[in-house]
Design a protein around this motif. Structure first.
Motif, short mmCIF file in Angstrom:
data_model
loop_
_atom_site.label_atom_id
_atom_site.label_comp_id
_atom_site.label_asym_id
_atom_site.label_seq_id
_atom_site.Cartn_x
_atom_site.Cartn_y
_atom_site.Cartn_z
N GLY A 97 -6.09 2.92 -11.94
CA GLY A 97 -6.25 1.53 -12.33
C GLY A 97 -6.56 1.29 -13.78
O GLY A 97 -6.01 2.23 -14.31
N ASN A 98 -7.06 0.25 -14.41
CA ASN A 98 -7.31 0.12 -15.70
C ASN A 98 -8.29 0.84 -16.39
O ASN A 98 -8.29 1.44 -17.33
CB ASN A 98 -7.12 -1.51 -15.98
CG ASN A 98 -8.08 -2.12 -15.19
OD1 ASN A 98 -8.24 -2.04 -14.11
ND2 ASN A 98 -8.91 -3.10 -15.98
N PHE A 131 -4.98 16.19 -1.61
CA PHE A 131 -5.21 15.25 -2.91
C PHE A 131 -4.23 14.81 -3.67
O PHE A 131 -3.37 15.89 -4.39
CB PHE A 131 -6.57 15.55 -3.61
CG PHE A 131 -6.93 14.78 -4.77
CD1 PHE A 131 -7.64 13.70 -4.85
CD2 PHE A 131 -6.48 15.15 -5.94
CE1 PHE A 131 -7.98 12.84 -5.67
CE2 PHE A 131 -6.96 14.15 -7.05
CZ PHE A 131 -7.57 13.16 -6.99
N LYS A 132 -4.01 13.65 -4.09
CA LYS A 132 -2.67 13.48 -5.07
C LYS A 132 -3.19 12.15 -5.96
O LYS A 132 -3.80 11.25 -5.44
CB LYS A 132 -1.66 13.20 -4.16
CG LYS A 132 -0.20 12.90 -4.82
CD LYS A 132 1.16 12.98 -4.09
CE LYS A 132 2.27 12.96 -5.03
NZ LYS A 132 3.74 12.79 -4.27
N ILE A 133 -2.65 12.13 -7.16
CA ILE A 133 -2.93 11.11 -8.08
C ILE A 133 -1.51 10.45 -8.35
O ILE A 133 -0.44 10.91 -8.37
CB ILE A 133 -3.40 11.29 -9.36
CG1 ILE A 133 -4.68 12.27 -9.38
CG2 ILE A 133 -3.43 10.27 -10.33
CD1 ILE A 133 -5.11 12.74 -10.63
N VAL A 134 -1.32 9.07 -8.03
CA VAL A 134 -0.30 8.14 -8.12
C VAL A 134 -0.74 6.88 -8.84
O VAL A 134 -1.81 6.45 -8.89
CB VAL A 134 0.10 7.75 -6.56
CG1 VAL A 134 0.64 9.16 -6.16
CG2 VAL A 134 -0.62 7.03 -5.71
N ASN A 135 0.42 6.08 -9.23
CA ASN A 135 0.51 4.94 -9.59
C ASN A 135 0.45 3.85 -8.56
O ASN A 135 -0.15 2.71 -8.59
CB ASN A 135 1.56 4.39 -10.80
CG ASN A 135 1.03 5.19 -12.12
OD1 ASN A 135 -0.09 5.41 -12.42
ND2 ASN A 135 1.98 5.52 -12.71
N LYS A 136 1.18 3.94 -7.53
CA LYS A 136 1.36 3.24 -6.36
C LYS A 136 1.77 3.91 -5.29
O LYS A 136 1.95 5.22 -5.33
CB LYS A 136 2.34 2.07 -6.70
CG LYS A 136 3.80 2.66 -7.02
CD LYS A 136 4.86 1.74 -7.62
CE LYS A 136 6.07 2.43 -8.09
NZ LYS A 136 7.13 1.39 -8.53
N LEU A 137 1.56 3.20 -4.26
CA LEU A 137 1.80 4.04 -2.81
C LEU A 137 2.62 3.03 -1.68
O LEU A 137 2.35 2.04 -1.80
CB LEU A 137 0.48 4.46 -2.32
CG LEU A 137 0.42 5.53 -1.04
CD1 LEU A 137 1.27 6.72 -1.35
CD2 LEU A 137 -0.93 5.62 -0.67
N VAL A 138 3.43 3.58 -1.07
CA VAL A 138 4.16 2.66 0.05
C VAL A 138 3.81 3.59 1.21
O VAL A 138 4.21 4.81 1.50
CB VAL A 138 5.58 2.62 0.11
CG1 VAL A 138 6.09 2.02 0.98
CG2 VAL A 138 5.97 1.83 -1.14
#
Length: 283
Positions: free
Chosen positions: A83-84, A100-107
């Motif tokens: 997030g910001n 566990f995974k870090i993403v900017n967006k997800l589908v």
């Protein structure tokens, strides 16, 4: 006797703002301990790195982190969407360890449908070149929440119900209402154009589930709200989305936060790696 946990396929939580005075970490921990999810989406602003201070990190805030890590060690899929307020994590997008995974967006795909998930700050065009102003606003918001707690303490002593000062301000300021409406419509328009069935956001602290139409089609817009004012989350179970509201849950209080924490399975490497990454953010 241990109360049986509710099973949910997906839970979406956003805008927790761990590390700030306004965060309701104890209440969140009670909620987390009341459910058994298969997938967990942390949709931005979980840790408020903008306002993070080492001198303010209560035990309850660390307990939330440990509990989430406990899910990871048990193999529960946990996605952290940046997030910001935790934008520093964007330099670690793609980082993965265990489930566990870090993403900017997800589908997400389920039941022949697609859900598009992202935090929502990408729409803050006016703030992209005035980050200092956004951070100043965040500090002011945190102070307002502190003042609100003092007001509610007095209100409770007088036998009156709680009030949300920030909600009253948002609802009374036309520009704030317009921003929320524009945010929801913009998210829906983009989702419709990309043929998504659901668009799931956070960011604006406005919990919502509703269908939005335009000339191209229709999409279900969902917002998980926050754990500052509304104390809400999104749940997907039995083929349906639902908005969880902590203040309407009569059973969650039975999962006390002060009880002994469920033992986190030993996984020294996982904890060590996550701790190293977190330490890097503070340098």
């Amino acid at each position: 006797m241990t109360k049986k946990k509710r099973e949910v396929d997906i839970v979406v939580i956003s805008d927790v703002h761990l590390g700030t005075y306004g965060c309701h970490a104890k209440e969140l921990l009670r909620y987390l301990k009341s459910i058994k999810p298969q997938r967990v989406i942390l949709n931005g602003d979980i840790i408020d790195i903008w306002q993070f201070k080492k001198r303010y990190w209560p035990k309850s805030h660390m307990q939330v982190v440990k509990y989430l890590m406990g899910w990871v060690t048990k193999g529960v899929k946990v996605y952290y969407i940046t997030g910001n307020h935790d934008e520093m994590l964007r330099k670690f997008v793609g980082f993965k360890i265990g489930s566990f995974k870090i993403v900017n967006k997800l589908v997400l795909r389920f039941n022949n449908q697609r859900a598009w998930l992202f935090h929502g700050d990408v729409f803050d065009v006016t703030m992209q070149h005035s980050k200092w102003l956004a951070k100043l606003g965040a500090v002011g918001y945190d102070m307002l929440i502190l003042l609100n707690r003092a007001v509610n303490f007095i209100s409770d002593k007088m036998g009156k119900g709680p009030v949300s000062m920030s909600k009253k301000i948002k609802n009374s300021v036309k520009s704030a209402v317009k921003f929320i409406n524009n945010f929801e419509q913009t998210a829906a328009d983009i989702a419709i154009s990309n043929k998504y069935d659901y668009v799931v956001c956070g960011h604006i602290h406005q919990p919502e589930i509703r269908k939005i139409k335009n000339e191209e089609g229709e999409v279900t817009y969902l917002n998980s709200g926050d754990w500052i004012e509304n104390l809400t989350a999104l749940e997907y179970a039995n083929g349906e989305w639902a908005l969880y509201r902590y203040f309407e849950d009569e059973n969650v209080a039975e999962h006390e936060t002060e009880e002994a924490m469920e033992r986190v399975p030993e996984n020294g490497q996982l904890f060590e790696n996550l701790q190293k990454e977190f330490n890097l953010l503070q340098k």
